[in-house]
Enzyme design. Structure first.
Site, PDB file in Angstrom:
ATOM      1  N   ASP A   1      -3.395   0.548  -6.228  1.00  0.00           N
ATOM      2  CA  ASP A   1      -2.169   0.517  -5.566  1.00  0.00           C
ATOM      3  C   ASP A   1      -1.421  -0.730  -5.930  1.00  0.00           C
ATOM      4  OD1 ASP A   1      -3.515  -0.939  -3.782  1.00  0.00           O
ATOM      5  OD2 ASP A   1      -2.889   0.095  -1.888  1.00  0.00           O
ATOM      6  N   HIS A   2      -2.115  -1.773  -6.102  1.00  0.00           N
ATOM      7  CA  HIS A   2      -1.424  -3.029  -6.091  1.00  0.00           C
ATOM      8  C   HIS A   2      -2.632  -3.984  -6.435  1.00  0.00           C
ATOM      9  CE1 HIS A   2      -2.624  -4.043  -2.483  1.00  0.00           C
ATOM     10  NE2 HIS A   2      -1.835  -3.245  -1.508  1.00  0.00           N
TER      11      HIS A   2
ATOM     12  N   CYS B   1       0.772  -1.224   0.006  1.00  0.00           N
ATOM     13  CA  CYS B   1       0.014  -0.283  -0.072  1.00  0.00           C
ATOM     14  C   CYS B   1       0.886   1.248   0.142  1.00  0.00           C
ATOM     15  CB  CYS B   1      -0.739  -0.033   1.273  1.00  0.00           C
ATOM     16  SG  CYS B   1      -1.855  -1.289   1.222  1.00  0.00           S
TER      17      CYS B   1
ATOM     18  N   LYS C   1      -8.763   6.930   1.468  1.00  0.00           N
ATOM     19  CA  LYS C   1      -7.538   6.460   1.735  1.00  0.00           C
ATOM     20  C   LYS C   1      -6.546   7.061   1.092  1.00  0.00           C
ATOM     21  CE  LYS C   1      -5.361   2.124   2.609  1.00  0.00           C
ATOM     22  NZ  LYS C   1      -5.274   0.512   2.603  1.00  0.00           N
TER      23      LYS C   1
END
Length: 536
Positions: free
Chosen positions: A321-322, A88, A136
């Site tokens: 993010d991934h 993250c 986030k």
């Protein structure tokens, strides 16, 4: 089709509160209305753990993602987009800074960008944009649990500990339960209300970022205070969006044939035990359902932009993010360079972007920084790792510095992996190198013939391996970076241990790994001491 989708969303939106202006927006210098007409708005929706392969065929047949499909139909999907670090905080640090992880020393989820680091959004604000950041964000140093931090520091210690909860699927609610991840829905609703109430009336263009937690697995309370996140949770409403008959059970190498770093990851992720095919299918089905819920939040933003009559003046980027392994390679979570973990979604639509583009060029998250500044016509700082993607969309001539590189680079230095990992993707080849004194051999996969990445051909193709390693070393001196990470990990651990005084033995024994640790605490403490006696 698109109109029908928007109508469905409007019905869903009928329960929302009256629009109110969000409180955390920032106004920059205000250009004239005439200037604003020539500057696009920019919206980025960034999920957490979204497998990019689901955004194009054949992966997109597994689960209904109507708004991802809408963006693909009205804009461009990038078929080969990657994270710059499959975890993250470092990944997001690369996206916000435009620089590779080793350049900002974003080593793990605790060590990322400084509090006052200048991001692309800061530059847009200085250049006259109204900026809004919701949900986030997670790119600054100092966050995440102590257990997560210590696990990253001690990854080189010679022991194996099951640090995560066993991955499980959990059904909640009923067929009418739409808002499973309530925190994400609250942020999404706030963003949609702001767009409808304020976006169209601004005297300046706006840049909006919305960060989501989904489809990241949920915390697992059974793990105790230092809980992991290994619960794939959804409701029957979202599970109906998944075509279970199309879900595949990934092939696994036998444990004794796994690469040594993969074996370490499998063990620490608590995946070395037996799983039935139904368990694996459940985990994957629930994960896909969580992706469907995240897709619906993207739809809320697209609907709000349409309602505010600014959709045609707005660049929209959808990314993550991934990814999520979802039991590929006998693992869940991320922290891996395999496609499920490192391949992220990247869709882009906006003014003059041609519809239905499928762009095969390799890109990564560091490209977001120069791209959004290029969209705004803002000046680009020197020494960023990324490149603007506008030339690939035929919206701008190729930069004078030459074409975009034909490779992407990713690196990983955090927990659940016992070696710093460096990935270079070029053409059909994915090369993965290690430099941590663990004697871990490199890996080379031919993605054109081995999409499941089960056949490491590094030893069979030494000339290709050597050529890619040479290119990798021209991008990063990875042995030196690994040494710097080693030094950081030891120094941070020693500082933390010293701060605990006599409480050290009790505190470390009760972190997330406590069940294994407490079976033989002296043995594990001795292993740490032996590790610390090495050169700093």
């Amino acid at each position: 089709m698109a109109c029908t989708l928007f109508i469905l969303l409007l019905i869903l939106n009928s329960t929302l509160q009256a629009p109110t202006r969000c409180q955390n927006g920032n106004a920059g210098a205000s250009p004239t209305n005439a200037t604003r007409r020539h500057r696009p708005n920019i919206v980025i929706v960034m999920t957490d753990s979204f497998d990019g392969r689901l955004t194009f065929g054949p992966g997109n047949l597994t689960v209904q993602l109507p708004f991802t499909n809408y963006m693909r139909e009205h804009g461009a999907v990038f078929l080969n987009s990657y994270t710059n670090s499959p975890i993250c905080c470092p990944s997001r640090a690369a996206m916000w800074s435009g620089k590779f992880v080793h350049l900002t020393e974003s080593w793990n989820n605790y060590k990322c960008l400084d509090e006052n680091y200048t991001t692309w959004m800061d530059l847009l604000q200085r250049d006259g944009y109204y900026t809004q950041k919701l949900g986030k964000v997670d790119y600054k140093s100092g966050d995440h649990s102590l257990s997560n931090r210590v696990e990253a520091w001690t990854r080189d210690v010679d022991f194996l500990l099951q640090q995560e909860g066993r991955p499980v699927a959990n059904l909640t609610g009923d067929a009418s339960t739409v808002k499973v991840m309530e925190e994400d829905w609250n942020e999404t609703d706030s963003a949609a209300r702001w767009i409808r109430s304020a976006a169209a009336t601004l005297s300046q263009p706006f840049a909006l970022y919305l960060g989501l937690n989904l489809p990241h697995p949920y915390p697992t309370p059974a793990m105790g205070e230092n809980k992991g996140a290994s619960t794939f949770q959804t409701s029957p409403y979202w599970l109906k969006k998944v075509s279970r008959q199309l879900i595949t059970v990934p092939k696994w190498l036998p444990l004794n044939e796994m690469h040594q770093v993969d074996y370490y990851s499998t063990y620490t992720k608590n995946c070395s035990w037996h799983f039935t095919q139904e368990e694996i299918k459940d985990i994957r089905a629930f994960y896909y359902a969580m992706c469907a819920e995240a897709d619906a939040m993207l739809g809320e933003i697209l609907s709000a932009l349409r309602d505010a009559k600014v959709l045609g003046d707005t660049f929209v980027i959808f990314t993550s993010d991934h990814g999520e392994l979802a039991m590929e390679h006998r693992q869940f979570y991320k922290m891996s360079m395999y496609e499920g973990s490192s391949h992220v979604p990247f869709l882009l639509m906006g003014p003059k972007v041609q519809a239905k583009q499928q762009i095969a060029h390799l890109i990564s998250l560091v490209d977001v920084y120069p791209t959004v500044l290029d969209m705004a016509g803002a000046s680009l700082p020197s020494r960023v790792s990324g490149h603007s993607l506008l030339p690939l969309l035929s919206l701008k001539a190729a930069p004078q510095a030459g074409p975009l590189p034909d490779w992407v680079f990713s690196e990983y230095h955090g927990c659940d992996v016992n070696a710093s990992t460096y990935m270079l993707r070029r053409g059909q080849w994915k090369y993965i190198a290690y430099a941590d004194g663990s004697s871990a051999p490199p890996q080379l996969f031919d993605l054109s013939a081995d999409q499941e990445e089960l056949h490491n051909v590094a030893a069979k193709l030494p000339s290709i391996t050597a050529s890619l390693d040479k290119l990798l070393r021209s991008i990063v001196n990875y042995p030196a970076v690994s040494k710097a990470v080693h030094q950081y990990n030891k120094q941070q651990f020693i500082s933390w241990r010293n701060s605990l005084g006599n409480n050290y033995t009790d505190v470390i024994a009760n972190l997330r790994w406590h069940t294994d640790w407490q079976k033989d605490p002296k043995n594990y403490e001795n292993a740490i001491n032996k590790w610390l006696q090495g050169d700093l």
